[in-house]
Scaffold this motif. Structure first.
Motif, PDB file in Angstrom:
ATOM      1  N   LEU A 284      71.008  65.177 -20.764  1.00 60.29           N
ATOM      2  CA  LEU A 284      69.560  65.028 -20.665  1.00 60.29           C
ATOM      3  C   LEU A 284      69.038  65.869 -19.508  1.00 60.29           C
ATOM      4  O   LEU A 284      69.664  65.933 -18.460  1.00 60.29           O
ATOM      5  N   THR A 285      67.877  66.474 -19.701  1.00 54.96           N
ATOM      6  CA  THR A 285      67.229  67.174 -18.597  1.00 54.96           C
ATOM      7  C   THR A 285      66.548  66.132 -17.716  1.00 54.96           C
ATOM      8  O   THR A 285      66.322  64.993 -18.155  1.00 54.96           O
TER       9      THR A 285
ATOM     10  N   LEU B 195      65.064  62.553 -19.090  1.00 51.97           N
ATOM     11  CA  LEU B 195      65.479  61.311 -18.453  1.00 51.97           C
ATOM     12  C   LEU B 195      64.262  60.521 -17.976  1.00 51.97           C
ATOM     13  O   LEU B 195      64.152  59.323 -18.226  1.00 51.97           O
ATOM     14  N   ASP B 196      63.341  61.201 -17.299  1.00 48.60           N
ATOM     15  CA  ASP B 196      62.104  60.534 -16.834  1.00 48.60           C
ATOM     16  C   ASP B 196      61.358  59.899 -17.999  1.00 48.60           C
ATOM     17  O   ASP B 196      60.882  58.771 -17.901  1.00 48.60           O
ATOM     18  N   LYS B 197      61.250  60.638 -19.086  1.00 46.91           N
ATOM     19  CA  LYS B 197      60.522  60.153 -20.267  1.00 46.91           C
ATOM     20  C   LYS B 197      61.155  58.874 -20.817  1.00 46.91           C
ATOM     21  O   LYS B 197      60.453  57.959 -21.252  1.00 46.91           O
ATOM     22  N   GLN B 198      62.470  58.795 -20.782  1.00 44.36           N
ATOM     23  CA  GLN B 198      63.172  57.629 -21.328  1.00 44.36           C
ATOM     24  C   GLN B 198      63.167  56.438 -20.365  1.00 44.36           C
ATOM     25  O   GLN B 198      63.116  55.295 -20.790  1.00 44.36           O
ATOM     26  N   VAL B 199      63.245  56.701 -19.075  1.00 39.58           N
ATOM     27  CA  VAL B 199      63.350  55.634 -18.089  1.00 39.58           C
ATOM     28  C   VAL B 199      61.979  55.061 -17.712  1.00 39.58           C
ATOM     29  O   VAL B 199      61.841  53.860 -17.501  1.00 39.58           O
ATOM     30  N   ALA B 200      60.965  55.910 -17.620  1.00 40.35           N
ATOM     31  CA  ALA B 200      59.646  55.511 -17.139  1.00 40.35           C
ATOM     32  C   ALA B 200      59.076  54.265 -17.801  1.00 40.35           C
ATOM     33  O   ALA B 200      58.549  53.374 -17.099  1.00 40.35           O
ATOM     34  N   PRO B 201      59.145  54.101 -19.124  1.00 37.58           N
ATOM     35  CA  PRO B 201      58.561  52.899 -19.737  1.00 37.58           C
ATOM     36  C   PRO B 201      59.161  51.601 -19.236  1.00 37.58           C
ATOM     37  O   PRO B 201      58.498  50.567 -19.242  1.00 37.58           O
TER      38      PRO B 201
ATOM     39  N   HIS C 234      75.780  67.082 -14.482  1.00 34.67           N
ATOM     40  CA  HIS C 234      76.153  66.731 -13.108  1.00 34.67           C
ATOM     41  C   HIS C 234      75.470  67.632 -12.081  1.00 34.67           C
ATOM     42  O   HIS C 234      75.100  67.183 -11.003  1.00 34.67           O
ATOM     43  N   GLU C 235      75.306  68.896 -12.427  1.00 34.56           N
ATOM     44  CA  GLU C 235      74.719  69.848 -11.495  1.00 34.56           C
ATOM     45  C   GLU C 235      73.190  69.841 -11.509  1.00 34.56           C
ATOM     46  O   GLU C 235      72.571  70.158 -10.500  1.00 34.56           O
ATOM     47  N   THR C 236      72.572  69.510 -12.648  1.00 31.50           N
ATOM     48  CA  THR C 236      71.119  69.626 -12.748  1.00 31.50           C
ATOM     49  C   THR C 236      70.399  68.282 -12.770  1.00 31.50           C
ATOM     50  O   THR C 236      69.491  68.061 -11.984  1.00 31.50           O
ATOM     51  N   THR C 237      70.783  67.402 -13.656  1.00 32.62           N
ATOM     52  CA  THR C 237      70.055  66.156 -13.843  1.00 32.62           C
ATOM     53  C   THR C 237      70.537  65.053 -12.911  1.00 32.62           C
ATOM     54  O   THR C 237      69.731  64.296 -12.374  1.00 32.62           O
TER      55      THR C 237
ATOM     56  N   TYR D 102      85.480  72.986 -24.941  1.00 30.44           N
ATOM     57  CA  TYR D 102      85.682  72.973 -23.504  1.00 30.44           C
ATOM     58  C   TYR D 102      86.341  71.668 -23.131  1.00 30.44           C
ATOM     59  O   TYR D 102      86.781  70.915 -23.986  1.00 30.44           O
ATOM     60  N   SER D 103      86.416  71.370 -21.890  1.00 31.41           N
ATOM     61  CA  SER D 103      87.009  70.149 -21.394  1.00 31.41           C
ATOM     62  C   SER D 103      86.031  68.988 -21.482  1.00 31.41           C
ATOM     63  O   SER D 103      84.858  69.175 -21.752  1.00 31.41           O
ATOM     64  N   LEU D 104      86.533  67.774 -21.200  1.00 29.16           N
ATOM     65  CA  LEU D 104      85.675  66.590 -21.101  1.00 29.16           C
ATOM     66  C   LEU D 104      84.485  66.920 -20.226  1.00 29.16           C
ATOM     67  O   LEU D 104      83.363  66.602 -20.532  1.00 29.16           O
ATOM     68  N   TRP D 105      84.751  67.531 -19.112  1.00 23.92           N
ATOM     69  CA  TRP D 105      83.690  67.859 -18.182  1.00 23.92           C
ATOM     70  C   TRP D 105      83.265  69.285 -18.452  1.00 23.92           C
ATOM     71  O   TRP D 105      83.157  70.106 -17.587  1.00 23.92           O
ATOM     72  N   GLY D 106      83.096  69.559 -19.743  1.00 29.00           N
ATOM     73  CA  GLY D 106      82.708  70.879 -20.207  1.00 29.00           C
ATOM     74  C   GLY D 106      81.269  71.178 -19.883  1.00 29.00           C
ATOM     75  O   GLY D 106      80.674  70.578 -19.012  1.00 29.00           O
ATOM     76  N   PRO D 107      80.710  72.130 -20.603  1.00 24.96           N
ATOM     77  CA  PRO D 107      79.370  72.607 -20.245  1.00 24.96           C
ATOM     78  C   PRO D 107      78.336  71.500 -20.134  1.00 24.96           C
ATOM     79  O   PRO D 107      77.542  71.498 -19.206  1.00 24.96           O
ATOM     80  N   HIS D 108      78.347  70.558 -21.065  1.00 30.11           N
ATOM     81  CA  HIS D 108      77.314  69.522 -21.041  1.00 30.11           C
ATOM     82  C   HIS D 108      77.467  68.576 -19.858  1.00 30.11           C
ATOM     83  O   HIS D 108      76.498  68.293 -19.156  1.00 30.11           O
TER      84      HIS D 108
END
Length: 185
Positions: free
Chosen positions: A170-171, A175-181, A45-48, A34-40
């Motif tokens: 990241l979901t 993301l919360d799990k990684q940032v929270a600490p 951008h839309e969810t996380t 896909y493109s740079l701004w492909g599925p991931h």
């Protein structure tokens, strides 16, 4: 306008970009890539991203730095247009390209991309001039090369959280799990 008697075809940067973009879009439709701004990226951008922005960026808890990393000519074109839009319209145009990706990642991307760019104030002339701007393209390549060489970025999206690299979208929970600490205290 070209002369009918001309024997050597002349291809402009814009035509080369569009030809490559159409090829990439065909490959993307086939599922190969896909493109740079492909599925991931689009999915992130839309969810996380909305959650990231609301919980961490808008509250000043984290610093979010966005860097383009175009993996193909079509993505490079979208990034170039965002850069040409100017500081105040850069992120709104990025948002528009992400949210309307299904309309412009197609076999003939020019008209859909122009329609999106017009929302940011582009004319057909400024759109064409932007896509032909070698200096902007070189700046994108420089950013991409630096990310690849210095930070080992080789896919999108890629995130760095306190120096640790994360690849893929990241979901909100991940993301919360990684940032929270880093926020405790």
């Amino acid at each position: 306008m070209t002369n009918d008697t001309e024997t050597t075809p002349s291809v402009t940067r814009r035509q080369a970009l569009l030809g490559t973009a159409a090829l990439v879009a065909i490959i993307a439709a086939g599922g190969a890539r896909y493109s740079l701004w492909g599925p991931h990226c689009s999915h992130f951008h839309e969810t996380t991203y909305p959650e990231l922005k609301k919980k961490y960026i808008d509250t000043g808890k984290v610093r979010f730095i966005f860097r383009e990393f175009p993996l193909d000519q079509l993505a490079a074109g979208a990034a170039m247009l965002a850069r040409c839009a100017g500081k105040d319209k850069y992120f709104p145009l990025i948002d528009a390209f992400f949210s309307q990706q299904k309309e412009w990642v197609v076999q003939k991307p020019l008209q859909p991309m122009l329609a999106i760019a017009k929302q940011a104030g582009f004319t057909e002339q400024s759109f064409n001039e932007c896509l032909a701007n070698q200096q902007i393209l070189d700046g994108l390549k420089e950013t991409q090369n630096r990310a690849a060489q210095k930070f080992n970025v080789n896919s999108t999206p890629t995130f760095f959280i306190n120096g640790k690299i994360f690849r893929g979208a990241l979901t909100p929970e991940e993301l919360d799990k990684q940032v929270a600490p880093y926020l405790k205290g």
